[in-house]
Structure formats: structure tokens, C-alpha cells
Motif scaffolding. Structure first.
Motif, PDB file in Angstrom:
ATOM      1  N   ALA A  16       0.838  -1.203   0.000  1.00 40.36           N
ATOM      2  CA  ALA A  16       0.000   0.000   0.000  1.00 40.36           C
ATOM      3  C   ALA A  16       0.874   1.254   0.000  1.00 40.36           C
ATOM      4  CB  ALA A  16      -0.927   0.000   1.209  1.00 40.36           C
ATOM      5  N   ALA A  17       1.963   1.235   0.741  1.00 40.29           N
ATOM      6  CA  ALA A  17       2.872   2.383   0.782  1.00 40.29           C
ATOM      7  C   ALA A  17       3.507   2.620  -0.583  1.00 40.29           C
ATOM      8  CB  ALA A  17       3.942   2.162   1.844  1.00 40.29           C
ATOM      9  N   ARG A  18       3.908   1.555  -1.264  1.00 36.49           N
ATOM     10  CA  ARG A  18       4.496   1.703  -2.605  1.00 36.49           C
ATOM     11  C   ARG A  18       3.463   2.258  -3.578  1.00 36.49           C
ATOM     12  NH1 ARG A  18       6.945  -3.154  -1.195  1.00 36.49           N
ATOM     13  NH2 ARG A  18       5.363  -4.346  -2.298  1.00 36.49           N
ATOM     14  N   GLN A  19       2.228   1.786  -3.497  1.00 34.80           N
ATOM     15  CA  GLN A  19       1.174   2.270  -4.381  1.00 34.80           C
ATOM     16  C   GLN A  19       0.888   3.747  -4.116  1.00 34.80           C
ATOM     17  OE1 GLN A  19      -2.487   0.087  -4.199  1.00 34.80           O
ATOM     18  NE2 GLN A  19      -3.436   1.256  -5.834  1.00 34.80           N
ATOM     19  N   LEU A  20       0.830   4.147  -2.850  1.00 37.59           N
ATOM     20  CA  LEU A  20       0.613   5.549  -2.505  1.00 37.59           C
ATOM     21  C   LEU A  20       1.755   6.408  -3.038  1.00 37.59           C
ATOM     22  CD1 LEU A  20      -0.947   7.776  -1.033  1.00 37.59           C
ATOM     23  CD2 LEU A  20       0.316   7.157   1.032  1.00 37.59           C
ATOM     24  N   HIS A  21       2.976   5.946  -2.892  1.00 38.71           N
ATOM     25  CA  HIS A  21       4.136   6.695  -3.371  1.00 38.71           C
ATOM     26  C   HIS A  21       4.059   6.889  -4.892  1.00 38.71           C
ATOM     27  CE1 HIS A  21       8.035   8.363  -3.632  1.00 38.71           C
ATOM     28  NE2 HIS A  21       8.647   7.287  -4.073  1.00 38.71           N
ATOM     29  N   ARG A  22       3.703   5.828  -5.627  1.00 39.97           N
ATOM     30  CA  ARG A  22       3.571   5.940  -7.081  1.00 39.97           C
ATOM     31  C   ARG A  22       2.457   6.917  -7.449  1.00 39.97           C
ATOM     32  NH1 ARG A  22       4.358   0.261  -6.968  1.00 39.97           N
ATOM     33  NH2 ARG A  22       2.110  -0.022  -7.074  1.00 39.97           N
ATOM     34  N   THR A  23       1.355   6.883  -6.716  1.00 38.46           N
ATOM     35  CA  THR A  23       0.227   7.780  -6.982  1.00 38.46           C
ATOM     36  C   THR A  23       0.625   9.231  -6.747  1.00 38.46           C
ATOM     37  OG1 THR A  23      -1.338   6.058  -6.365  1.00 38.46           O
ATOM     38  CG2 THR A  23      -2.159   8.315  -6.352  1.00 38.46           C
ATOM     39  N   LEU A  24       1.311   9.499  -5.649  1.00 42.95           N
ATOM     40  CA  LEU A  24       1.728  10.869  -5.338  1.00 42.95           C
ATOM     41  C   LEU A  24       2.684  11.419  -6.387  1.00 42.95           C
ATOM     42  CD1 LEU A  24       2.190  10.729  -1.474  1.00 42.95           C
ATOM     43  CD2 LEU A  24       0.358  11.829  -2.765  1.00 42.95           C
ATOM     44  N   ARG A  25       3.537  10.571  -6.929  1.00 49.77           N
ATOM     45  CA  ARG A  25       4.495  11.016  -7.949  1.00 49.77           C
ATOM     46  C   ARG A  25       3.784  11.435  -9.232  1.00 49.77           C
ATOM     47  NH1 ARG A  25       9.982   9.750  -7.200  1.00 49.77           N
ATOM     48  NH2 ARG A  25      10.229   9.714  -9.452  1.00 49.77           N
TER      49      ARG A  25
END
Length: 96
Positions: A16-25
Motif C-alpha cells: 500500500a505504501a508503494r502504491q501511494l508513493h507511485r500515486t503521489l508522484r
């Protein structure tokens, strides 16, 4: 402290953290209001680092009026904004 989580929960949280990071980018427009806030130097540095990580940012609106950024915080923020190569529109309020 992940010692309270089982392996499956830790794996899901990391995903979930990796997905959030990709979304924010992928954000292209951000609006920030920190009007009349006392910003600790670490907070200003954290804000600058967060802005640098937004590679796709095209529009930035930031109201930091009457906030205590300090000289170092203002320098870090200006360096961060200057590094945003895709930025096309900026509305920055630093009055006060």
C-alpha cells in the motif's frame, strides 16, 4: 515498529505504501495552505523534500503568508521549486 504485525499484514502495508508513493508522484496540481503557521526548520525541509519528489507537478499554489519559514527554510523551498522541471504555473504567497 512492525513487530506487532504478522508477515502478511506487513507485506500488505508495504504494498500500500508503494502504491501511494507511485500515486503521489503522478500528481500534476497541488495547493498548500500554511498561512500563519510556525514551521519548525525540519518541517520546512520536509515540505521541500516532498515537493522535489513530485516529478509530474505542473501547477503549484502555496500560501505560506505570515509563516515563520526562516532563511534556511525559504532557501530549501526555493531550491525545491526550482528543481521542478515540469512546473508551468506557480502561485506562491510569502507575504508577512
Amino acid at each position: 515498529a512492525l513487530h506487532f504485525y504478522d508477515a502478511a499484514t506487513a507485506f500488505r502495508l508495504a504494498g500500500a505504501a508503494r502504491q501511494l508513493h507511485r500515486t503521489l508522484r503522478q500528481l500534476t496540481k497541488v495547493s498548500i495552505t500554511l498561512r500563519r503557521k510556525r514551521l519548525h526548520p525540519d518541517s520546512a525541509a520536509s515540505l521541500a523534500q516532498s515537493l522535489v519528489s513530485l516529478d509530474s507537478l505542473r501547477s503549484l499554489k502555496a500560501d505560506i503568508s505570515f509563516s515563520s519559514l526562516g532563511q534556511d527554510g525559504a532557501h530549501e523551498l526555493s531550491q525545491a521549486i526550482g528543481s521542478l522541471t515540469n512546473l508551468r504555473h506557480m502561485d506562491l504567497s510569502l507575504s508577512g
